[in-house]
Design a protein around this motif. Sequence first.
Motif, PDB file in Angstrom:
ATOM      1  N   HIS A 107      21.272  17.054 -29.448  1.00  0.00           N
ATOM      2  CA  HIS A 107      20.102  17.119 -28.682  1.00  0.00           C
ATOM      3  C   HIS A 107      19.874  15.990 -27.148  1.00  0.00           C
ATOM      4  N   ALA A 135      18.636  23.801 -30.454  1.00  0.00           N
ATOM      5  CA  ALA A 135      17.094  24.218 -31.015  1.00  0.00           C
ATOM      6  C   ALA A 135      17.146  25.364 -32.196  1.00  0.00           C
ATOM      7  N   SER A 174      11.619  21.889 -30.428  1.00  0.00           N
ATOM      8  CA  SER A 174      12.663  23.274 -30.916  1.00  0.00           C
ATOM      9  C   SER A 174      11.986  24.724 -30.490  1.00  0.00           C
TER      10      SER A 174
END
Length: 319
Positions: free
Chosen positions: A187, A43, A256
Motif C-alpha cells: 500500500h 484494499a 480499506s
Amino acid sequence: MSLAVVLVFYCVLVVLASIVGGLFPTLLRLSHRQMEIAISMVAGFMLGVALLHLLPDAMEELGDFHTPMYWVLLGLLVMFFLERMFHHHHHPPEALVMADKKQAAPGEAAAHDHAHVGHDHDHGHDHDHGHGHAPPPVMASWVGAFVGLSIHSLAAGMALSAAAYADAAESPLVWPGLAVFLMIVLHHPFDAMAITTLMSAGGWSKRSRHIVNVIYALVVPLGALAFVLGLEHVADRHTMIGAALAFSVGTFLCISLSDLLPELQFHSHDRLKLSAALLVGLALAWSISLLHDVGHEHDHEAHEHEAPAQVHEHDAENG
C-alpha cells in the motif's frame, strides 16, 4: 533470526518500496483501470489482515472482547478525522487523473469525469449549492497528503512492530509480522506516488520531490522504532501490544473501506474485475492468517507435550 533483524529487514524493504512508488509516475504509467484494480486487491488484503489477523491477536493480548473494540473505534475515528482535515487519501492521485484527461480525446475526457479525484465525489448530484467553491491549491493538496499519510505511516510502523512481537510469541512457522509487512509494502507505494504526483502538478523540481519522497519513506521505520523504544519502558507489554494492534485495525478498516466503497458508485463498468481483485486480496490475507493459526496450534501442542515430559523428569528425580 532475531526479531530485531526481522524488523530491520522489513523496514529496509518498506523504504525501498516507498521510494520506488514515489518515482513510479516517471518510470511507468498505469491506466486508471489498472490503478483501481491494484488498489482493490490491496484494499481487500488490508481488510482481511485487519479482521482475520490483527483483531484476534489484539483480543488475545488484551484478554477480553470489549476493550479491543474501543481501540478499534478510536483508530477508525482518528483516521476518519485525518481524512476530513487533510483530504490526504488520493487514490488515484488528482494530478494523475487530470493528466489522463488532458491526454484523452474530448469525448473520452467527458466520459471519464466519473473518476474519483482524491475521493471528493459528486455522487451524481450537485454539492456546490451555488457557493462556487474553488478547488484547493495544489500546494495545500500535497502538503495535506504528506501530513495525513505520514501520521498514518507512523501508526502503520507501530502496527508492524506490535504484530511482530505478537507473532513471535505465537507462531514459529511464519515470519513475525509478515501479514502487516506485506500490507504496508503493497500500500505504501501508492501513497508515495500520490504525494510526488501532486508535487509534480504543482511544479516542484525533481530534487524537491525526491527529498520529500525519501523523508516519507522513512516514516514507517520511525513508527516501528518508536513502538520498540516505548515497549521497553512499560510494565504491561501485552496491553500496549494489544492496544496498538486494535488501534491499527480501526485505521486499516477506514483506509480499506475508503478505497472500496466508492467503487460501488463510480465503477459499475468494471465491477467484475474489481470484485475479483478484492477477493484475491482477501484470499491472500486469509491464507497468511491460516498459516499463522496452524503455527500457533503447533506451538501450543509442543508446549503441551513438553510440560508432561518435565513433570515425569521431576517425578523421577524425586523418586
